[in-house]
Design an enzyme around this catalytic site. Structure first.
Site, PDB file in Angstrom:
ATOM      1  N   GLU A  46       2.853  12.217  33.491  1.00  0.00           N
ATOM      2  CA  GLU A  46       4.237  11.717  33.529  1.00  0.00           C
ATOM      3  C   GLU A  46       4.462  10.633  32.478  1.00  0.00           C
ATOM      4  O   GLU A  46       3.663   9.718  32.315  1.00  0.00           O
ATOM      5  CB  GLU A  46       4.583  11.125  34.900  1.00  0.00           C
ATOM      6  CG  GLU A  46       6.024  10.612  34.920  1.00  0.00           C
ATOM      7  CD  GLU A  46       6.391   9.769  36.132  1.00  0.00           C
ATOM      8  OE1 GLU A  46       7.561   9.351  36.218  1.00  0.00           O
ATOM      9  OE2 GLU A  46       5.507   9.514  36.975  1.00  0.00           O
ATOM     10  N   ASP A 111      -2.727  -5.582  34.793  1.00  0.00           N
ATOM     11  CA  ASP A 111      -1.603  -6.252  34.156  1.00  0.00           C
ATOM     12  C   ASP A 111      -1.750  -7.752  34.381  1.00  0.00           C
ATOM     13  O   ASP A 111      -1.753  -8.212  35.524  1.00  0.00           O
ATOM     14  CB  ASP A 111      -0.290  -5.736  34.770  1.00  0.00           C
ATOM     15  CG  ASP A 111       0.951  -6.381  34.157  1.00  0.00           C
ATOM     16  OD1 ASP A 111       0.816  -7.092  33.142  1.00  0.00           O
ATOM     17  OD2 ASP A 111       2.053  -6.157  34.690  1.00  0.00           O
ATOM     18  N   ASP A 113       0.040 -11.244  33.513  1.00  0.00           N
ATOM     19  CA  ASP A 113       1.330 -11.759  33.045  1.00  0.00           C
ATOM     20  C   ASP A 113       1.313 -13.282  33.070  1.00  0.00           C
ATOM     21  O   ASP A 113       0.927 -13.888  34.071  1.00  0.00           O
ATOM     22  CB  ASP A 113       2.449 -11.234  33.954  1.00  0.00           C
ATOM     23  CG  ASP A 113       3.826 -11.434  33.360  1.00  0.00           C
ATOM     24  OD1 ASP A 113       4.162 -12.583  33.002  1.00  0.00           O
ATOM     25  OD2 ASP A 113       4.582 -10.453  33.256  1.00  0.00           O
TER      26      ASP A 113
END
Length: 437
Positions: A46, A111, A113
């Site tokens: 996807e 991830d 951040d």
């Protein structure tokens, strides 16, 4: 357009040029196709596109590199996200019987951040970053890369700058791609020593070694955590009560104003406590971890169907390209030196010294039209600041290629007992983590 300027209003004009002449489609397809060792792996992947005016298009899938190129050049997405490999082609998910459309595999991703560190940085906040707080990303890469390789036995880790305020890690080993949600969660929890806003820690000597190297410069000097009243109180709140009362640290701090000497007082009291106490005897190390240890978004890592921003996507607000990071030179990585889309498009118009030589070589070669177009595209990105980052990506793919060859050998009946043992040990370790975490 000046090379130092990026105007978001110009993005619609720059994206068509970027996707037509600069985006490294060949390497991109080679990565996500994983050597073609598994049928329909790329076709069942996807992709999602964020278009102009925040139009979000999910469940995109493509049968080939050519089809991916044509669609991206047609839609010119502002942002590209990569999702899971599904049981069926994602663009046909509405035609599949309910419950049959399942996410099967995806890279193990992380991830990091900068906004998650706002309570331990004073130089910036929210989406803003600077060279001082970027050290936190360097520490995160060093700690997580070591642990993923040495503790879990993974080899193929792609570290990528997000384009604004953080970094992403794509663990691309076959064993990582096949992990269940429970196993992914266990890995993420294992790596999350610090529960943000809770003073709860596990002790990890290897991670601490990395933190100790950066802590004096980052915390004591750049963030001045013992030189300002508010941050000083935060540090003292992490010191055990008996240390504060018996050794009168607060009174010492009133007399001693130098941050480095204040920290040495804390270290001295911790050393004394190590000889007498069974609890909190390493509190000074826990303070260092609180200020420097990586902070992960566990939800990003544990979901097989969670999408993550793609390498070489453009950040619409900064204009910077989401580029791979060279681990051999991670300390020198400068997010502000990462090229913007406006810069690399401008660089295409600059004449190069070797341009005539390249044309001469082209004249000697007899190529078909498709090969010529591909070679022109390669020459295009090599004329820009994007070239060195594509080179890092090429180096990563070269390492991956060996594992693809190994997979093909195993499919043909040649077994690698080393790989079997490594996968067995990984499964055993993950079972242990799932049970105890």
């Amino acid at each position: 357009m000046p090379s130092s300027d990026y105007d978001p209003a110009c993005l619609p004009d720059l994206l068509p040029l970027y996707y037509r002449r600069l985006f490294p489609f060949a390497q991109y397809y080679r990565w996500l196709n994983y050597g073609g060792v598994q049928k329909n792996y790329f076709q069942n992947r996807e992709f999602s596109f964020t278009l102009k005016d925040d139009i979000y298009v999910r469940y995109q899938s493509f049968s080939s590199q050519s089809e991916l190129e044509k669609e991206m050049q047609k839609m010119n997405p502002y942002k590209i996200d990569i999702g899971a490999v599904y049981s069926h082609r994602p663009n046909q998910h509405n035609t599949v019987k309910s419950g049959s459309f399942q996410a099967l595999e995806k890279e193990l991703v992380f991830d990091i951040d900068m906004t998650d560190y706002d309570d331990v940085r004073s130089c910036c906040s929210a989406a803003d970053i600077c060279s001082k707080c970027w050290t936190l990303m360097t520490i995160a890469i060093r700690i997580l890369d070591r642990s993923l390789r040495q503790d879990f036995g993974f080899h193929h880790l792609l570290w990528v700058y997000s384009g604004r305020r953080g970094v992403h890690c794509w663990v691309c080993d076959e064993a990582a791609r096949k992990l269940s949600a429970a196993a992914r969660s266990a890995v993420a929890e294992y790596l999350s020593l610090i529960k943000v806003k809770q003073f709860h820690f596990s002790f990890n000597i290897n991670s601490l070694t990395v933190v100790e190297r950066y802590f004096p410069q980052y915390a004591l000097q750049d963030q001045n955590i013992l030189g300002r009243k508010e941050s000083e109180e935060k540090v003292l709140a992490l010191v055990p009560e008996d240390i504060l009362s018996i050794f009168k640290l607060q009174e010492i701090f009133q007399e001693e104003r130098n941050p480095e000497r204040r920290w040495r007082h804390i270290e001295a009291q911790a050393k004394k406590k190590q000889t007498t106490a069974k609890k909190w005897q390493y509190f000074e190390k826990e303070i260092m971890l609180q200020y420097c240890y990586p902070r992960l978004d566990v939800n990003v890592s544990k979901g097989v169907n969670h999408l993550l921003k793609s390498p070489f996507s453009v950040h619409p607000k900064t204009g910077r390209i989401s580029v791979p990071i060279d681990l051999k030179d991670v300390e020198k990585f400068d997010p502000f030196a990462v090229p913007t889309i406006s810069l690399i498009c401008e660089e295409l118009d600059r004449p190069k010294a070797d341009e005539d030589e390249a044309k001469s070589e082209d004249a000697k070669e007899k190529e078909n039209e498709q090969d010529s177009a591909e070679k022109r595209k390669i020459r295009d990105y090599k004329r820009t600041s994007l070239a060195k980052y594509v080179k890092y990506f090429d180096q990563f793919l070269a390492g991956m290629a060996d594992s693809w060859k190994g997979k093909l050998r195993r499919q043909s009946g040649e077994f690698n007992t080393g790989d079997i043992f490594t996968n067995f040990m990984l499964d055993l370790f993950l079972c242990f983590l799932i049970f105890f975490l």
